[in-house]
Scaffold this active site. Structure first.
Site, PDB file in Angstrom:
ATOM      1  N   GLY A  11      -5.268  -5.523   4.311  1.00 21.90           N
ATOM      2  CA  GLY A  11      -4.215  -4.555   3.983  1.00 21.90           C
ATOM      3  C   GLY A  11      -2.870  -5.249   3.900  1.00 21.90           C
ATOM      4  O   GLY A  11      -2.550  -6.075   4.748  1.00 21.90           O
ATOM      5  N   ARG A  25       8.916 -22.420   0.537  1.00 19.92           N
ATOM      6  CA  ARG A  25      10.191 -23.170   0.567  1.00 19.92           C
ATOM      7  C   ARG A  25      10.138 -24.328   1.561  1.00 19.92           C
ATOM      8  O   ARG A  25      10.618 -25.419   1.269  1.00 19.92           O
ATOM      9  CB  ARG A  25      11.345 -22.222   0.899  1.00 19.92           C
ATOM     10  N   ARG A  72      -9.774  -6.912  -0.386  1.00 23.88           N
ATOM     11  CA  ARG A  72     -10.855  -7.114   0.591  1.00 23.88           C
ATOM     12  C   ARG A  72     -12.025  -7.654  -0.234  1.00 23.88           C
ATOM     13  O   ARG A  72     -12.325  -7.138  -1.306  1.00 23.88           O
ATOM     14  CB  ARG A  72     -11.202  -5.816   1.298  1.00 23.88           C
ATOM     15  N   ASP A 103      -7.117  -9.600  11.419  1.00 22.83           N
ATOM     16  CA  ASP A 103      -8.274 -10.196  12.116  1.00 22.83           C
ATOM     17  C   ASP A 103      -9.408 -10.562  11.166  1.00 22.83           C
ATOM     18  O   ASP A 103     -10.035 -11.626  11.293  1.00 22.83           O
ATOM     19  CB  ASP A 103      -8.767  -9.268  13.240  1.00 22.83           C
ATOM     20  N   THR A 125      -0.277  -7.789   9.410  1.00 21.53           N
ATOM     21  CA  THR A 125      -0.988  -6.511   9.410  1.00 21.53           C
ATOM     22  C   THR A 125      -0.133  -5.483  10.142  1.00 21.53           C
ATOM     23  O   THR A 125       0.512  -5.832  11.141  1.00 21.53           O
ATOM     24  CB  THR A 125      -2.380  -6.606  10.080  1.00 21.53           C
ATOM     25  N   ASP A 127      -1.293  -3.219  11.856  1.00 22.84           N
ATOM     26  CA  ASP A 127      -2.081  -2.700  12.981  1.00 22.84           C
ATOM     27  C   ASP A 127      -1.701  -3.266  14.349  1.00 22.84           C
ATOM     28  O   ASP A 127      -2.001  -2.665  15.371  1.00 22.84           O
ATOM     29  CB  ASP A 127      -3.575  -2.952  12.736  1.00 22.84           C
ATOM     30  N   ASP A 129      -3.131  -5.559  15.957  1.00 26.89           N
ATOM     31  CA  ASP A 129      -4.391  -5.547  16.713  1.00 26.89           C
ATOM     32  C   ASP A 129      -4.905  -6.944  17.060  1.00 26.89           C
ATOM     33  O   ASP A 129      -6.091  -7.122  17.333  1.00 26.89           O
ATOM     34  CB  ASP A 129      -5.458  -4.758  15.933  1.00 26.89           C
ATOM     35  N   ARG A 171      -6.226   1.340  12.709  1.00 24.19           N
ATOM     36  CA  ARG A 171      -7.657   1.080  12.983  1.00 24.19           C
ATOM     37  C   ARG A 171      -7.991   1.407  14.434  1.00 24.19           C
ATOM     38  O   ARG A 171      -7.702   2.496  14.873  1.00 24.19           O
ATOM     39  CB  ARG A 171      -8.017  -0.361  12.644  1.00 24.19           C
ATOM     40  N   GLY A 185       9.711  10.868  19.973  1.00 28.13           N
ATOM     41  CA  GLY A 185       9.727  11.922  20.991  1.00 28.13           C
ATOM     42  C   GLY A 185       8.508  12.829  20.942  1.00 28.13           C
ATOM     43  O   GLY A 185       8.583  14.014  21.302  1.00 28.13           O
ATOM     44  N   HIS A 215       7.776  24.356  19.940  1.00 26.09           N
ATOM     45  CA  HIS A 215       7.201  23.433  18.953  1.00 26.09           C
ATOM     46  C   HIS A 215       6.683  22.195  19.674  1.00 26.09           C
ATOM     47  O   HIS A 215       7.100  21.891  20.802  1.00 26.09           O
ATOM     48  CB  HIS A 215       8.229  23.037  17.905  1.00 26.09           C
ATOM     49  N   HIS A 249      -0.890   5.784   3.355  1.00 24.71           N
ATOM     50  CA  HIS A 249      -0.410   4.467   2.917  1.00 24.71           C
ATOM     51  C   HIS A 249       1.102   4.329   2.834  1.00 24.71           C
ATOM     52  O   HIS A 249       1.593   3.217   2.603  1.00 24.71           O
ATOM     53  CB  HIS A 249      -1.073   4.095   1.591  1.00 24.71           C
TER      54      HIS A 249
END
Ligand SMILES: Nc1ncnc2c1ncn2[C@@H]1O[C@H](COP(=O)(O)OP(=O)(O)OP(=O)(O)O)[C@@H](O)[C@H]1O
Ligand SMILES: O=P(O)(O)OC[C@H]1O[C@](O)(CO)[C@@H](O)[C@@H]1O
Ligand SMILES: [Mg+2]
Length: 319
Positions: A11, A25, A72, A103, A125, A127, A129, A171, A185, A215, A249
């Site tokens: 991604g 560079r 991918r 990963d 990424t 994520d 992760d 993920r 919040g 709410h 996305h």
């Protein structure tokens, strides 16, 4: 003179362009030749390479996405695919490869190293992760995007006195949900690292409603499950007027934050320094604001530790 190949994979993440710029560079500064490989491992197998110069990476430090495109690639998960990749790299006399990705992409780089082809990973990424680094490139920007979205949803949630669920990417990692939820919040944050019961969420809604807060924002990490399903369960128990937003996305786009641009620049330069030192099978990271590098096998075998302290704090602050 060394020849370096560079690709972005998995991604896309804001700041990947700043990392590409830093690699290209600094490599040229040190007298190297650089090939940009389009569309990740897929482009490598399809021999989609182009030589890069200083102006190839001009005007991109502030741009989201990746100028090299990403993909991918299932074929690269096979040994035949990777051998084909090595053949292409050798054909272009590339000595070492810089892989910017998550990963999965690092697994590809690890396997290339096992085949004797030098590779270095830069974590890109949204994520966050990867256990060995405090931050991955793109995470900070995505956090800000999500926090901004939560703030906007909060306005309408408050006006209509509704419960709003916001589903966030990441993920199996709850970092994006946790930190953006805290910053926005959110009344409830649900992450894969901590078990939860729908009843507890409903009780929490009742508690806040009792003191007049009508709410409520629930941030749900995608790794836990589907926001629409959770919404239906909450409506069934509480009868709440509830809406669901799956951010999707939008979280992957946008111009990178200053933090991500600087992180990407520092990491890109370190990756080139490692290659010039003849190092291979390494990944670059950041720990306590210091750029680090680590053996790729060690980095991938580490288990992530979840920031339970911040999670508990967010719970106290949002009731
Ligand atoms: N075990 C593996 N061996 C070889 N290559 C792999 C392996 N796992 C993943 N890859 C390659 O890396 C690509 C990207 O992996 P993946 O889709 O997991 O994304 P990622 O790099 O983790 O980034 P993100 O999670 O942010 O999307 C895969 O499509 C594949 O080409
Ligand atoms: O872009 P795709 O293939 O839909 O992948 C979405 C996935 O990629 C990520 O955005 C990055 O890994 C995840 O958070 C999400 O689950
Ligand atoms: Mg990944």
């Amino acid at each position: 003179m060394k020849t370096i190949g560079i690709l972005t994979s998995g991604g896309d993440a804001p700041g990947m362009n700043a990392a590409i710029r830093a690699v290209v560079r600094s490599a040229i500064y040190y007298g190297c030749k650089v090939y940009g490989i389009n569309r990740g491992y897929k482009g490598l197998l399809e021999e989609d390479l182009v030589e890069m110069n200083l102006s190839s990476v001009g005007d991109i430090i502030h741009r989201g996405g990746t100028i090299l495109k990403s993909s991918r690639c299932e074929e690269f998960k096979t040994q035949e695919g990777r051998l084909k990749g090595v053949k292409v790299l050798k054909k272009y006399k590339i000595d070492c490869l810089v892989v910017i990705g998550g990963d999965g992409s690092f697994n590809g780089a690890q396997k290339l190293s096992e085949l004797g082809f030098p590779a270095i990973g830069i974590p890109g990424t949204i994520d966050n992760d990867l256990a060995y680094t405090d931050y991955t490139i793109g995470f900070d920007t995505a956090m800000n995007t999500v926090a901004d979205a939560i703030s906007k949803i909060r306005d309408t949630s408050s006006s209509h006195e509704r419960v709003n669920i916001v589903e966030v990417m990441g993920r199996h990692c709850g970092d994006l949900a946790l930190y953006s939820g805290l910053a926005g919040g959110a009344e409830t944050i649900i992450v894969p690292e901590v078990d939860f019961k729908v009843e507890d969420i409903c009780n929490r809604l009742k508690t806040t409603q009792k003191r007049g807060k009508r709410h409520s924002i629930i941030v749900l990490a995608e790794g836990v499950g589907n926001a629409n399903d959770l919404g239906k369960e909450i409506i069934k128990i509480t009868g709440a007027d509830l809406r669901v937003t799956v951010l999707g996305h939008v979280q992957r786009g946008g111009c990178p934050s200053v933090f991500d641009r600087i992180l990407a620049s520092r990491m890109g330069v370190r990756a080139v320094e490692l290659l010039l030192d003849g190092k291979s099978a390494k990944v670059v990271g950041v720990k306590d604001n210091k750029i680090i590098d680590m053996d790729i096998n060690e980095a991938l075998s580490m288990t992530r530790s979840f920031d339970k302290e911040t999670y508990e704090m967010a719970k106290i602050l949002s009731i």
